[in-house]
Design a protein around this motif. Structure first.
Motif, PDB file in Angstrom:
ATOM      1  N   LYS A  11       0.851  -1.197   0.000  1.00  0.00           N
ATOM      2  CA  LYS A  11       0.000   0.000   0.000  1.00  0.00           C
ATOM      3  C   LYS A  11       0.882   1.241   0.000  1.00  0.00           C
ATOM      4  O   LYS A  11       1.726   1.400   0.875  1.00  0.00           O
ATOM      5  CB  LYS A  11      -0.861  -0.017   1.267  1.00  0.00           C
ATOM      6  N   ALA A 116      -8.310  -0.286   3.434  1.00  0.00           N
ATOM      7  CA  ALA A 116      -7.423  -0.332   2.263  1.00  0.00           C
ATOM      8  C   ALA A 116      -6.041  -0.850   2.661  1.00  0.00           C
ATOM      9  O   ALA A 116      -5.436  -1.660   1.948  1.00  0.00           O
ATOM     10  CB  ALA A 116      -7.310   1.051   1.638  1.00  0.00           C
ATOM     11  N   ASP A 117      -5.531  -0.383   3.792  1.00  0.00           N
ATOM     12  CA  ASP A 117      -4.203  -0.822   4.226  1.00  0.00           C
ATOM     13  C   ASP A 117      -4.222  -2.286   4.633  1.00  0.00           C
ATOM     14  O   ASP A 117      -3.282  -3.039   4.357  1.00  0.00           O
ATOM     15  CB  ASP A 117      -3.703   0.045   5.395  1.00  0.00           C
ATOM     16  N   SER A 120      -4.297  -4.429   1.460  1.00  0.00           N
ATOM     17  CA  SER A 120      -3.139  -4.364   0.551  1.00  0.00           C
ATOM     18  C   SER A 120      -1.932  -5.131   1.047  1.00  0.00           C
ATOM     19  O   SER A 120      -0.971  -5.304   0.318  1.00  0.00           O
ATOM     20  CB  SER A 120      -2.692  -2.923   0.352  1.00  0.00           C
TER      21      SER A 120
END
Ligand SMILES: Nc1ncnc2c1ncn2[C@@H]1O[C@H](COP(=O)(O)OP(=O)(O)OP(=O)(O)O)[C@@H](O)[C@H]1O
Ligand SMILES: [Mg+2]
Length: 210
Positions: A11, A116-117, A120
């Motif tokens: 990420k 999102a982190d 990823s």
């Protein structure tokens, strides 16, 4: 032999460079011989190191930006000559990042408390596991409390992933120090950001040799 820490996470913007720089400064403050390697083509830490040369507050540390075929031999040398080697890697899959993970005693995966982190980081975790590396996740820009933080830490625990016993908060002091080529421990040694950087450095030391 040095303690080799590769900071890796696919990420972009998770805090790899900020954490690598701040750990380097925190270990240098302890008097350790620190080598910091920027192997990200973005060259974020190379620019940080250039600024560092102009600051009287910067403690000595060894900086290099080796790439490609030079990386393994530079790593071999610095492993012998240093107490701590920190590698800042690129936010995409590249062979230098894989070399760094393979060479690391500890793969440190920063993540901001966000879905999102979390989503990823799997590629990085898979590589670290495949290579049999010790792994630690570290929360970056983490609030002291809150529902999202609870959800993210619960998911990490559910997956049985190791979370470092220290986190970094969302503090302008980190970005401010970075602007001058410094770590928080050098720019504002009595501040909260400095205390967090030292606590993270100590928490990772405890993982050395595991
Ligand atoms: N703990 C923090 N508090 C405040 N700002 C932060 C913190 N950590 C990182 N930042 C800011 O977030 C941005 C991204 O951080 P950084 O460059 O360290 O991430 P990165 O993972 O190295 O990014 P890339 O994937 O592009 O290499 C920068 O603007 C940085 O100043
Ligand atoms: Mg970076």
């Amino acid at each position: 032999m040095a303690f080799v820490i590769a900071v890796a996470q696919r990420k972009g913007g998770a805090g790899k460079s900020t954490i690598a720089a701040n750990l380097a400064a925190a270990y240098a403050e302890e008097g350790a011989r620190v080598a910091l390697l920027d192997i990200d083509p973005q060259r974020t830490l190379a620019r940080w190191d250039e600024l560092r040369g102009r600051s009287a507050k910067a403690r000595p540390l060894h900086f290099e930006a080796p790439t490609g075929w030079r990386l393994p031999s530079v790593l071999d040398r610095l492993r012998r000559e240093s107490d701590v080697v920190l590698l800042d890697t690129a936010p995409h899959d590249d062979s230098d990042a894989r070399t760094a993970v393979r060479a690391a005693d500890l793969v440190l995966v920063p993540l901001q408390p966000s879905p999102a982190d979390l989503w990823s980081m799997d590629a990085t975790l898979d590589l670290a596991k495949k290579e049999g590396r010790t792994l630690a996740l570290v929360l970056n820009r983490a609030p002291a409390s809150g529902r999202l933080l609870d959800q993210v830490t619960a998911q990490i625990a559910q997956r049985g992933l190791p979370l470092a016993g220290a986190a970094l908060g969302n503090r302008t002091a980190f970005a401010q120090a970075f602007m001058s080529g410094l770590g928080a421990v050098e720019a504002a040694p009595k501040g909260v950001a400095a205390a967090e950087a030292r606590a993270l450095a100590a928490a990772l030391r405890a993982l050395q040799g595991r």
